[in-house]
Motif scaffolding. Structure first.
Motif, PDB file in Angstrom:
ATOM      1  N   ILE A 121       0.838  -1.205   0.000  1.00  0.00           N
ATOM      2  CA  ILE A 121       0.000   0.000   0.000  1.00  0.00           C
ATOM      3  C   ILE A 121       0.872   1.253   0.000  1.00  0.00           C
ATOM      4  N   GLY A 122       1.940   1.229   0.787  1.00  0.00           N
ATOM      5  CA  GLY A 122       2.834   2.373   0.818  1.00  0.00           C
ATOM      6  C   GLY A 122       3.489   2.629  -0.534  1.00  0.00           C
ATOM      7  N   PHE A 123       3.923   1.551  -1.199  1.00  0.00           N
ATOM      8  CA  PHE A 123       4.570   1.703  -2.506  1.00  0.00           C
ATOM      9  C   PHE A 123       3.586   2.229  -3.552  1.00  0.00           C
ATOM     10  N   ILE A 124       2.366   1.640  -3.591  1.00  0.00           N
ATOM     11  CA  ILE A 124       1.378   2.050  -4.594  1.00  0.00           C
ATOM     12  C   ILE A 124       1.002   3.517  -4.415  1.00  0.00           C
ATOM     13  N   ASN A 125       0.680   3.900  -3.179  1.00  0.00           N
ATOM     14  CA  ASN A 125       0.236   5.271  -2.958  1.00  0.00           C
ATOM     15  C   ASN A 125       1.385   6.266  -3.050  1.00  0.00           C
ATOM     16  N   GLY A 126       2.571   5.851  -2.585  1.00  0.00           N
ATOM     17  CA  GLY A 126       3.726   6.724  -2.741  1.00  0.00           C
ATOM     18  C   GLY A 126       4.035   6.996  -4.205  1.00  0.00           C
ATOM     19  N   ALA A 127       3.975   5.925  -5.014  1.00  0.00           N
ATOM     20  CA  ALA A 127       4.203   6.085  -6.457  1.00  0.00           C
ATOM     21  C   ALA A 127       3.121   6.941  -7.096  1.00  0.00           C
ATOM     22  N   ASN A 128       1.878   6.805  -6.604  1.00  0.00           N
ATOM     23  CA  ASN A 128       0.769   7.589  -7.166  1.00  0.00           C
ATOM     24  C   ASN A 128       0.936   9.072  -6.862  1.00  0.00           C
ATOM     25  N   VAL A 161       1.635  12.223  -9.532  1.00  0.00           N
ATOM     26  CA  VAL A 161       0.920  13.501  -9.614  1.00  0.00           C
ATOM     27  C   VAL A 161       1.911  14.652  -9.636  1.00  0.00           C
ATOM     28  N   GLN A 162       2.903  14.601  -8.771  1.00  0.00           N
ATOM     29  CA  GLN A 162       3.901  15.673  -8.719  1.00  0.00           C
ATOM     30  C   GLN A 162       4.737  15.712  -9.987  1.00  0.00           C
ATOM     31  N   THR A 163       5.127  14.529 -10.465  1.00  0.00           N
ATOM     32  CA  THR A 163       5.940  14.477 -11.690  1.00  0.00           C
ATOM     33  C   THR A 163       5.170  15.029 -12.879  1.00  0.00           C
ATOM     34  N   GLY A 164       3.870  14.683 -12.961  1.00  0.00           N
ATOM     35  CA  GLY A 164       3.051  15.207 -14.055  1.00  0.00           C
ATOM     36  C   GLY A 164       2.946  16.720 -14.005  1.00  0.00           C
ATOM     37  N   ALA A 165       2.783  17.267 -12.786  1.00  0.00           N
ATOM     38  CA  ALA A 165       2.719  18.724 -12.648  1.00  0.00           C
ATOM     39  C   ALA A 165       4.046  19.371 -13.033  1.00  0.00           C
ATOM     40  N   ASP A 166       5.171  18.736 -12.644  1.00  0.00           N
ATOM     41  CA  ASP A 166       6.489  19.276 -13.010  1.00  0.00           C
ATOM     42  C   ASP A 166       6.690  19.258 -14.523  1.00  0.00           C
ATOM     43  N   ASP A 167       6.218  18.203 -15.176  1.00  0.00           N
ATOM     44  CA  ASP A 167       6.344  18.137 -16.646  1.00  0.00           C
ATOM     45  C   ASP A 167       5.603  19.293 -17.308  1.00  0.00           C
ATOM     46  N   ILE A 168       4.374  19.555 -16.820  1.00  0.00           N
ATOM     47  CA  ILE A 168       3.590  20.655 -17.381  1.00  0.00           C
ATOM     48  C   ILE A 168       4.294  21.987 -17.158  1.00  0.00           C
ATOM     49  N   CYS A 186      -2.780  20.877  -8.699  1.00  0.00           N
ATOM     50  CA  CYS A 186      -2.706  19.419  -8.494  1.00  0.00           C
ATOM     51  C   CYS A 186      -3.882  18.896  -7.671  1.00  0.00           C
ATOM     52  N   SER A 187      -4.906  19.736  -7.446  1.00  0.00           N
ATOM     53  CA  SER A 187      -6.002  19.328  -6.555  1.00  0.00           C
ATOM     54  C   SER A 187      -6.733  18.098  -7.072  1.00  0.00           C
ATOM     55  N   ASN A 188      -6.962  18.026  -8.375  1.00  0.00           N
ATOM     56  CA  ASN A 188      -7.669  16.860  -8.920  1.00  0.00           C
ATOM     57  C   ASN A 188      -6.833  15.590  -8.766  1.00  0.00           C
ATOM     58  N   GLY A 189      -5.535  15.699  -9.026  1.00  0.00           N
ATOM     59  CA  GLY A 189      -4.657  14.536  -8.873  1.00  0.00           C
ATOM     60  C   GLY A 189      -4.562  14.077  -7.437  1.00  0.00           C
ATOM     61  N   PHE A 190      -4.436  15.065  -6.505  1.00  0.00           N
ATOM     62  CA  PHE A 190      -4.366  14.700  -5.086  1.00  0.00           C
ATOM     63  C   PHE A 190      -5.696  14.152  -4.582  1.00  0.00           C
ATOM     64  N   LEU A 242      -7.727   6.850  -3.709  1.00  0.00           N
ATOM     65  CA  LEU A 242      -7.043   5.574  -3.875  1.00  0.00           C
ATOM     66  C   LEU A 242      -6.440   5.110  -2.556  1.00  0.00           C
ATOM     67  N   LEU A 243      -5.887   6.056  -1.785  1.00  0.00           N
ATOM     68  CA  LEU A 243      -5.309   5.710  -0.491  1.00  0.00           C
ATOM     69  C   LEU A 243      -6.365   5.117   0.445  1.00  0.00           C
ATOM     70  N   VAL A 244      -7.527   5.766   0.515  1.00  0.00           N
ATOM     71  CA  VAL A 244      -8.603   5.267   1.375  1.00  0.00           C
ATOM     72  C   VAL A 244      -9.051   3.885   0.924  1.00  0.00           C
ATOM     73  N   ARG A 245      -9.193   3.713  -0.379  1.00  0.00           N
ATOM     74  CA  ARG A 245      -9.658   2.415  -0.898  1.00  0.00           C
ATOM     75  C   ARG A 245      -8.636   1.306  -0.649  1.00  0.00           C
ATOM     76  N   THR A 246      -7.362   1.610  -0.861  1.00  0.00           N
ATOM     77  CA  THR A 246      -6.347   0.584  -0.629  1.00  0.00           C
ATOM     78  C   THR A 246      -6.241   0.241   0.855  1.00  0.00           C
ATOM     79  N   LEU A 247      -6.402   1.251   1.728  1.00  0.00           N
ATOM     80  CA  LEU A 247      -6.395   0.967   3.161  1.00  0.00           C
ATOM     81  C   LEU A 247      -7.588   0.101   3.551  1.00  0.00           C
ATOM     82  N   LEU A 248      -8.742   0.374   2.944  1.00  0.00           N
ATOM     83  CA  LEU A 248      -9.932  -0.426   3.237  1.00  0.00           C
ATOM     84  C   LEU A 248      -9.751  -1.854   2.748  1.00  0.00           C
ATOM     85  N   VAL A 249      -9.227  -1.992   1.535  1.00  0.00           N
ATOM     86  CA  VAL A 249      -8.981  -3.337   0.996  1.00  0.00           C
ATOM     87  C   VAL A 249      -7.947  -4.069   1.855  1.00  0.00           C
ATOM     88  N   GLY A 250      -6.911  -3.346   2.276  1.00  0.00           N
ATOM     89  CA  GLY A 250      -5.892  -3.962   3.122  1.00  0.00           C
ATOM     90  C   GLY A 250      -6.459  -4.413   4.459  1.00  0.00           C
TER      91      GLY A 250
END
Length: 447
Positions: A25-32, A36-43, A176-180, A186-194
């Motif tokens: 969960i930490g890896f998935i959400n950290g990467a997500n 978001v940050q990388t996409g904003a930096d690219d723009i 980045c509000s939409n991405g965050f 996703l974080l809430v859902r993965t925590l619930l699934v976990g």
């Protein structure tokens, strides 16, 4: 024993899954979040390279070869452009479409400042949530601290400070509000699934833990049965040998050989008794008779048995017993506990050492604390809890001299546990250690 083994198995399996889930969960959400940050930096870098505007991204629209094209079907594709001939690869098509839509999907604004920080131009046409005044305020705040060229402002606006060749500054902001927001969902859902997976794992492991530990339980039961059977079988020949030695002494008189044989019989008899006691307690099959007992009196009587040994070894033997301490326990078992601990201290205390025995109630008047402290030649290495393991002896040669079998402390722990208490070993320094037994007081005493 079986319940404890099952609990350890379930706890180990559940904790292992918990560690794995935290990692995944930490890896998935950290990467997500990083994406978001990388996409904003690219723009922001694209806008910085093109003076706050997106370059001409009118690309070529992919069309399969089997689709007949007519006038106006694909005005963006030039003749001879076969980059998308045949079925396009899914990833390439997605990336291509994303590039085309990037200017329309991006929410950004920028402020151009002079070298002195004067506002030259503001562009908020690509965002609805930020006014020109707010954009100017953000820009001036960041201009005052130009050492940091990128980061976040107002938690969800990613910014980039770009210095132009003419000395002016272009401060760009990407929303980045939409991405965050999506990343948080996703974080809430993965925590619930976990959490659901962890609960399901716990239930399944608990249900099947009996089968998993069955071979170990069977082996332990066989060992206990063997100890019990062997102990009973050894009693008869020991009794016969003891009787024969008595007859030999009556006929031929005592000698060092008969004396030595009697000592060995006594050692074996003590070992057998301790083995049987330990085995029965672990099987929870020992007939302990619990009642209101005054352990102050029992402890005091027990300490007097070792006065002669203390005098013989010139040990400084002190006893400090608080009066009128009562517990709900078995008198014989508690007496054995006291005897084992004091005897152990006497055996391993060098000549002219010290042994201190104390009994008192704790500050909360909830537990009785029985403590035996003694000096020793050397504190055992490693964890002192190992001293309570069956047949463990820290110093084998010393144990042989003192007549120890490495089982007395195991019996002491079993007795303390059977009374709802605990026992622990502590080292005061390199030459002194303590054994502390904590037993719950009677409710009538717990006031």
């Amino acid at each position: 024993m079986v319940k404890k083994l099952r609990r350890k198995f379930v706890l180990t399996a559940t904790l292992s899954l918990l560690v794995i889930l935290i990692g995944i969960i930490g890896f998935i959400n950290g990467a997500n979040y990083l994406q978001v940050q990388t996409g904003a930096d690219d723009i922001l870098h694209i806008l910085a390279e093109n003076n706050g505007m997106f370059p001409d991204m009118n690309g070529k629209i992919p069309v399969p070869n089997d689709k007949k094209q007519g006038p106006g079907d694909n005005p963006g594709q030039e003749p001879g452009d076969d980059r998308f001939s045949g079925e396009p690869f899914f990833g390439d098509k997605m990336a291509y479409n994303r590039t085309l839509e990037l200017p329309f999907q991006s929410r950004y604004f920028w402020v151009k400042l002079s070298e002195t920080g004067k506002v030259m131009e503001i562009n908020t046409g690509h965002i609805a949530a930020v006014s020109s005044e707010a954009a100017e305020s953000y820009a001036k705040e960041l201009f005052a601290n130009k050492n940091k060229t990128s980061g976040y402002v107002d938690k969800h606006y990613r910014y980039l400070i770009n210095k132009n060749e003419d000395g002016s500054y272009l401060i760009l902001f990407a929303d980045c509000s939409n991405g965050f927001y999506n990343a948080n969902r996703l974080l809430v859902r993965t925590l619930l699934v976990g959490l659901i997976a962890l609960i399901a794992m716990f239930i399944l492991v608990y249900l099947f833990s009996g089968k998993a530990v069955a071979p170990v339980v069977e082996s332990l039961e066989k060992q206990k049965r063997f100890i019990t059977d062997a102990g009973h079988e050894l009693k008869t020949p020991l009794a016969v040998i003891s009787a024969n030695i008595d007859v030999i002494e009556l006929e031929n008189g005592k000698s060092e050989w008969t004396k030595s044989t009697k000592n060995q019989i006594k050692r074996l008899d003590g070992l057998v008794k301790n083995l049987l006691t330990l085995s029965r307690m672990e099987e929870e099959n020992i007939n302990l008779v619990f009642s209101n007992i005054e352990i102050s009196k029992i402890t005091e009587d027990c300490t007097t048995y070792f006065n002669a040994m203390a005098d013989y070894k010139k040990i400084n033997y002190t006893v400090n017993i608080e009066d009128n301490i009562h517990i709900n326990g078995d008198k014989a078992a508690y007496n054995q506990l006291c005897t084992l601990l004091i005897d152990n201290a006497m055996k391993y205390t060098p000549e002219e050492g010290s042994v201190d025995v104390s009994l008192k109630s704790d500050k909360g008047m909830r537990n009785a604390v029985f403590e035996v402290a003694n000096t020793c030649e050397k504190i055992p290495e490693g964890k002192l809890d190992r001293l309570f393991d069956r047949f463990y002896r820290a110093d084998t040669s010393r144990s042989r001299e003192s007549g120890g079998h490495g089982i007395g402390l195991s019996v002491a722990r079993a007795i303390a546990t059977s009374h709802g208490g605990s026992i622990e070993a502590k080292a005061d320094n390199d030459k002194r250690m303590r054994f502390i037994v904590t037993l719950p007081l009677l409710k009538s005493e717990n006031k």
